[in-house]
Design an enzyme around this catalytic site. Structure first.
Site, short mmCIF file in Angstrom:
data_model
loop_
_atom_site.label_atom_id
_atom_site.label_comp_id
_atom_site.label_asym_id
_atom_site.label_seq_id
_atom_site.Cartn_x
_atom_site.Cartn_y
_atom_site.Cartn_z
N GLU A 177 46.33 37.91 57.51
CA GLU A 177 46.53 37.63 58.94
C GLU A 177 48.00 37.37 59.24
O GLU A 177 48.48 37.68 60.33
CB GLU A 177 45.63 36.45 59.37
CG GLU A 177 44.17 36.89 59.44
CD GLU A 177 43.15 35.79 59.17
OE1 GLU A 177 43.52 34.60 59.21
OE2 GLU A 177 41.99 36.14 58.90
N HIS A 190 48.83 35.60 53.42
CA HIS A 190 47.49 35.94 53.91
C HIS A 190 47.58 37.18 54.80
O HIS A 190 48.56 37.35 55.53
CB HIS A 190 46.88 34.77 54.68
CG HIS A 190 45.44 34.97 55.00
ND1 HIS A 190 45.02 35.76 56.03
CD2 HIS A 190 44.33 34.52 54.36
CE1 HIS A 190 43.69 35.78 56.03
NE2 HIS A 190 43.25 35.03 55.04
#
Ligand code: PGA
Length: 248
Positions: A97, A95
């Protein structure tokens, strides 16, 4: 070839025992017989709760990350085998993030995807460009580089992965890619998969980034958009249910 779409929630670092239970009970009550596959990806401490509430039902569950290592002296890490113990069908890997805040490289993400597959867990491999990269017309090059690392590592298992195209500029911003923008990238990813496996049509390529109840249908109508990875809107049962209903 038509396949069932996959709608996966990414709760990120949200939730709590009481809130999770209320959300899941509302989803189960409102789901009926979905024409899409449905899953939620929760923080690791809640996977036992998900297993207890969701086992045998229509909602699958998964983790948001896993260790690139098999086992041993890696304080704080959670292995693929541990996720499997708690019934995880999916694990999000790479991901943005995690790439951004935890320094995950393409190589780390590829190793994680491999670990997931080896444990019988489907990795949801996230790829996506930043706004700066899009404006520099680097979108294709970036997503292809990110996916290539995973394809190289998982080789003949490429058809077993799920890919999620998540433009970084669209995540949590309310600024969704247009269906045309998303489809364009999905087509690139499909072609890349097709060069690696003759089963590229089987692979789910999800769109993620401010997908919501209002825009889901038009995104999901695109030929190469096989579902969604939903952050914010997956925390509200009515919104998530409307997205699921838009996937057929
Ligand atoms: P968002 O997040 O739906 O809140 O934009 C999507 C994701 O990060 O997976």
């Amino acid at each position: 070839m038509t396949k069932k779409k996959l709608i996966a929630g990414n709760w990120k670092m949200n939730g709590g025992l009481a809130a999770n239970e209320a959300l899941l009970r509302a989803l189960l009550a409102g789901l009926g017989q979905p024409s899409a596959d449905v899953a939620v990806c929760a923080p690791a401490p809640y996977l036992a709760q998900l297993q207890g509430l969701l086992a045998g039902g229509p909602i699958g569950w998964g983790a948001q990350d896993l260790s690139a290592h098999e086992q041993g002296a890696y304080t704080g890490e959670v292995s693929a085998a541990m996720l499997k113990d708690f019934g995880c069908r999916y694990a999000i890997v790479g991901h943005s993030e995690r790439r951004q805040y935890h320094g995950e490289t393409d190589a780390t993400v590829a190793a994680k995807a491999q670990r997931a597959l080896a444990a019988g867990i489907t990795p949801i491999v996230c790829v996506g460009e930043t706004l700066v990269e899009r404006e520099a017309e680097q979108t294709e090059a970036v997503v292809k580089r990110q996916l290539a690392a995973v394809i190289h590592a998982v080789a003949h298992c490429t058809s077993e992965i799920v890919v999620a195209y998540e433009p970084v500029w669209a995540i949590g911003t309310g600024q969704t890619a247009t269906p045309e923008q998303a489809q364009q990238v999905h087509a690139v990813l499909r072609a890349q998969l097709a060069a690696a496996t003759h089963q590229a049509e089987r692979v789910h390529i999800l769109y993620g980034g401010s997908m919501n109840a209002a825009n889901a249908a038009s995104l999901l109508a695109q030929p190469d958009i096989d579902g969604g990875l939903i952050g914010g809107a997956s925390l509200k049962a009515p919104d998530f249910l409307r997205i699921i209903a838009a996937a057929h």
